[in-house]
Design a protein around this motif. Structure first.
Motif, PDB file in Angstrom:
ATOM      1  N   ALA A   1       0.826  -1.205   0.000  1.00  0.00           N
ATOM      2  CA  ALA A   1       0.000   0.000   0.000  1.00  0.00           C
ATOM      3  C   ALA A   1       0.859   1.254   0.000  1.00  0.00           C
ATOM      4  O   ALA A   1       0.528   2.250  -0.664  1.00  0.00           O
ATOM      5  N   LEU A   2       1.986   1.221   0.706  1.00  0.00           N
ATOM      6  CA  LEU A   2       2.848   2.401   0.787  1.00  0.00           C
ATOM      7  C   LEU A   2       3.468   2.708  -0.567  1.00  0.00           C
ATOM      8  O   LEU A   2       3.524   3.869  -0.982  1.00  0.00           O
ATOM      9  N   VAL A   3       3.951   1.677  -1.253  1.00  0.00           N
ATOM     10  CA  VAL A   3       4.554   1.881  -2.574  1.00  0.00           C
ATOM     11  C   VAL A   3       3.510   2.422  -3.551  1.00  0.00           C
ATOM     12  O   VAL A   3       3.763   3.381  -4.306  1.00  0.00           O
ATOM     13  N   ALA A   4       2.333   1.814  -3.548  1.00  0.00           N
ATOM     14  CA  ALA A   4       1.271   2.281  -4.448  1.00  0.00           C
ATOM     15  C   ALA A   4       0.843   3.701  -4.100  1.00  0.00           C
ATOM     16  O   ALA A   4       0.587   4.526  -4.992  1.00  0.00           O
ATOM     17  N   THR A   5       0.771   4.003  -2.804  1.00  0.00           N
ATOM     18  CA  THR A   5       0.406   5.353  -2.377  1.00  0.00           C
ATOM     19  C   THR A   5       1.428   6.372  -2.846  1.00  0.00           C
ATOM     20  O   THR A   5       1.069   7.466  -3.306  1.00  0.00           O
ATOM     21  N   ALA A   6       2.713   6.034  -2.727  1.00  0.00           N
ATOM     22  CA  ALA A   6       3.769   6.954  -3.153  1.00  0.00           C
ATOM     23  C   ALA A   6       3.700   7.223  -4.650  1.00  0.00           C
ATOM     24  O   ALA A   6       3.801   8.376  -5.097  1.00  0.00           O
ATOM     25  N   ILE A   7       3.492   6.170  -5.436  1.00  0.00           N
ATOM     26  CA  ILE A   7       3.449   6.335  -6.898  1.00  0.00           C
ATOM     27  C   ILE A   7       2.222   7.122  -7.325  1.00  0.00           C
ATOM     28  O   ILE A   7       2.318   8.111  -8.077  1.00  0.00           O
TER      29      ILE A   7
ATOM     30  N   LEU B   1      -7.692  -6.360  -1.718  1.00  0.00           N
ATOM     31  CA  LEU B   1      -8.705  -5.450  -1.177  1.00  0.00           C
ATOM     32  C   LEU B   1      -8.196  -4.668   0.042  1.00  0.00           C
ATOM     33  O   LEU B   1      -8.410  -3.447   0.116  1.00  0.00           O
ATOM     34  N   PRO B   2      -7.534  -5.311   1.020  1.00  0.00           N
ATOM     35  CA  PRO B   2      -6.982  -4.514   2.127  1.00  0.00           C
ATOM     36  C   PRO B   2      -5.994  -3.447   1.660  1.00  0.00           C
ATOM     37  O   PRO B   2      -5.971  -2.333   2.191  1.00  0.00           O
ATOM     38  N   THR B   3      -5.181  -3.793   0.648  1.00  0.00           N
ATOM     39  CA  THR B   3      -4.219  -2.822   0.131  1.00  0.00           C
ATOM     40  C   THR B   3      -4.927  -1.640  -0.518  1.00  0.00           C
ATOM     41  O   THR B   3      -4.531  -0.480  -0.317  1.00  0.00           O
ATOM     42  N   ILE B   4      -5.976  -1.904  -1.286  1.00  0.00           N
ATOM     43  CA  ILE B   4      -6.722  -0.828  -1.940  1.00  0.00           C
ATOM     44  C   ILE B   4      -7.305   0.127  -0.910  1.00  0.00           C
ATOM     45  O   ILE B   4      -7.282   1.350  -1.088  1.00  0.00           O
ATOM     46  N   VAL B   5      -7.825  -0.414   0.184  1.00  0.00           N
ATOM     47  CA  VAL B   5      -8.394   0.433   1.241  1.00  0.00           C
ATOM     48  C   VAL B   5      -7.333   1.387   1.791  1.00  0.00           C
ATOM     49  O   VAL B   5      -7.573   2.595   1.945  1.00  0.00           O
ATOM     50  N   LEU B   6      -6.150   0.862   2.085  1.00  0.00           N
ATOM     51  CA  LEU B   6      -5.086   1.701   2.633  1.00  0.00           C
ATOM     52  C   LEU B   6      -4.586   2.721   1.616  1.00  0.00           C
ATOM     53  O   LEU B   6      -4.257   3.857   1.976  1.00  0.00           O
TER      54      LEU B   6
ATOM     55  N   SER C   1       6.371   8.894   5.480  1.00  0.00           N
ATOM     56  CA  SER C   1       6.697   8.160   6.708  1.00  0.00           C
ATOM     57  C   SER C   1       5.536   8.215   7.690  1.00  0.00           C
ATOM     58  O   SER C   1       5.248   7.226   8.386  1.00  0.00           O
ATOM     59  N   LEU C   2       4.860   9.357   7.762  1.00  0.00           N
ATOM     60  CA  LEU C   2       3.686   9.469   8.630  1.00  0.00           C
ATOM     61  C   LEU C   2       2.547   8.586   8.120  1.00  0.00           C
ATOM     62  O   LEU C   2       1.798   8.001   8.910  1.00  0.00           O
ATOM     63  N   GLU C   3       2.427   8.493   6.803  1.00  0.00           N
ATOM     64  CA  GLU C   3       1.410   7.624   6.222  1.00  0.00           C
ATOM     65  C   GLU C   3       1.695   6.163   6.593  1.00  0.00           C
ATOM     66  O   GLU C   3       0.758   5.401   6.887  1.00  0.00           O
ATOM     67  N   PHE C   4       2.959   5.775   6.573  1.00  0.00           N
ATOM     68  CA  PHE C   4       3.308   4.412   6.951  1.00  0.00           C
ATOM     69  C   PHE C   4       2.908   4.133   8.392  1.00  0.00           C
ATOM     70  O   PHE C   4       2.310   3.088   8.697  1.00  0.00           O
ATOM     71  N   ILE C   5       3.224   5.065   9.292  1.00  0.00           N
ATOM     72  CA  ILE C   5       2.864   4.885  10.703  1.00  0.00           C
ATOM     73  C   ILE C   5       1.352   4.809  10.852  1.00  0.00           C
ATOM     74  O   ILE C   5       0.822   3.988  11.616  1.00  0.00           O
ATOM     75  N   GLY C   6       0.634   5.677  10.102  1.00  0.00           N
ATOM     76  CA  GLY C   6      -0.822   5.646  10.160  1.00  0.00           C
ATOM     77  C   GLY C   6      -1.385   4.339   9.631  1.00  0.00           C
ATOM     78  O   GLY C   6      -2.323   3.771  10.212  1.00  0.00           O
ATOM     79  N   MET C   7      -0.841   3.852   8.517  1.00  0.00           N
ATOM     80  CA  MET C   7      -1.300   2.573   7.964  1.00  0.00           C
ATOM     81  C   MET C   7      -1.022   1.428   8.925  1.00  0.00           C
ATOM     82  O   MET C   7      -1.863   0.548   9.133  1.00  0.00           O
ATOM     83  N   PHE C   8       0.161   1.444   9.517  1.00  0.00           N
ATOM     84  CA  PHE C   8       0.549   0.354  10.408  1.00  0.00           C
ATOM     85  C   PHE C   8      -0.316   0.355  11.674  1.00  0.00           C
ATOM     86  O   PHE C   8      -0.791  -0.702  12.111  1.00  0.00           O
TER      87      PHE C   8
END
Length: 313
Positions: free
Chosen positions: A105-111, A182-187, A243-250
């Protein structure tokens, strides 16, 4: 760069030490309740005392924490009070499930977030407004509601993905990918808005700087200026948000794991907290802090590489 990394790593280790010490101290107030839940409400005071002694919970708290810390240094995080399962192995197996979703999810979010931010910054007017509107969907729709909607449409109605469960990558790569889609798409939908907004603002600031006008007058293509120069200058603030998004996702993985019935780190932390499983709670705290420290260290190093002035801070 090496000294820069060492300073950041030392600060992270000190943070991990402080967080685990404070956590253990707070848990010490519940030692009696933990022992009672292990032996049952009808236990006599003698049985309670024997059980507390067998677990070492009747000793001074600083001594208990010191022994736990010594075990950590030796690679031993103890065993669960309720399942007798080694905490280290159990936490890693659950962490693998959560990270397989969060990292994708983080990689897709960044791109996607970077692409939307660049488009919004370089194409004013309708494109900018549409891009911002699309990116804001993640801020408007809660993850829980979005997860339920995706399960209903793509799992129940269309049958394209499993509604619940997790298949390890080593068992079946195809089913593993289907189980995390599906979980990845949500994040991703929840995280794109922040990255897109940050990239857009940083790109607009970069494109207004003098060096951009100088490069333009020299005849460099706009595409080259945007992607090779301006985007690098805008990457620093975007990395911080990432990095904040990663912490939020985690930290928000618990909601996703509950909806999709995933045996992940969030569910493991939730169940152990309800039980008062002290070794598991301490192990989860340690893994969480070290993970956050590692992510921040990587972001700092990448930011230092992009902006050498940051290394002196």
């Amino acid at each position: 760069m090496i000294s820069y990394a060492v300073r950041r790593l030392a600060a992270g280790l000190v943070l991990a030490l402080l967080v685990t010490a404070i956590t253990f101290f707070l848990l010490s107030f519940s030692f009696d309740d933990v022992v009672l839940s292990l032996v049952g409400p009808g236990a006599t005071p003698e049985i309670l005392e024997q059980r507390a002694n067998s677990l070492g919970l009747d000793r001074p708290v600083p001594l208990q924490y010191g022994e736990w810390l010594l075990g950590v240094v030796q690679g031993d995080l103890g065993v669960s009070y309720f399942t007798n399962e080694p905490v280290g192995a159990a936490a890693i197996s659950r962490l693998t499930v959560t990270l397989s979703i969060v990292l994708f999810a983080l990689v897709a979010t960044a791109i996607i977030g970077t692409a939307l931010g660049v488009m919004a910054a370089t194409r004013a007017g309708a494109v900018d407004r549409v891009t911002q509107s699309v990116s804001l969907v993640g801020l408007v729709v809660p993850n829980l509601l979005l997860a339920i909607m995706l399960v209903y449409v793509f799992a129940i109605q269309l049958g394209l993905f499993p509604a619940t469960g997790f298949t390890p990558l080593t068992t079946d790569p195809g089913r593993w990918l289907a189980s995390i889609t599906l979980p990845t798409i949500v994040l991703v939908i929840g995280g794109v808005a922040g990255i897109a907004a940050q990239v857009r603002g940083a790109m607009i600031d970069e494109l207004r700087k003098d060096y951009v006008r100088t490069l333009t007058t020299r005849g460099l293509p706009t595409r080259t200026i945007v992607l090779r120069y301006a985007l690098r200058g805008a990457a620093g603030p975007a990395l911080t948000v990432l990095s904040l998004e990663f912490i939020g996702m985690f930290s928000g993985a618990l909601i996703i794991e509950r909806v999709f019935a995933l045996p992940g780190f969030g569910t493991y932390a939730f169940n152990s907290s309800l039980q008062g499983d002290i070794p598991v709670i301490m192990g989860i705290t340690l893994f969480s802090v070290l993970l956050v420290v590692t992510v921040n260290l990587v972001v700092d190093l990448v930011g230092g590489w992009l902006n050498p002035k940051a290394r002196a801070l």
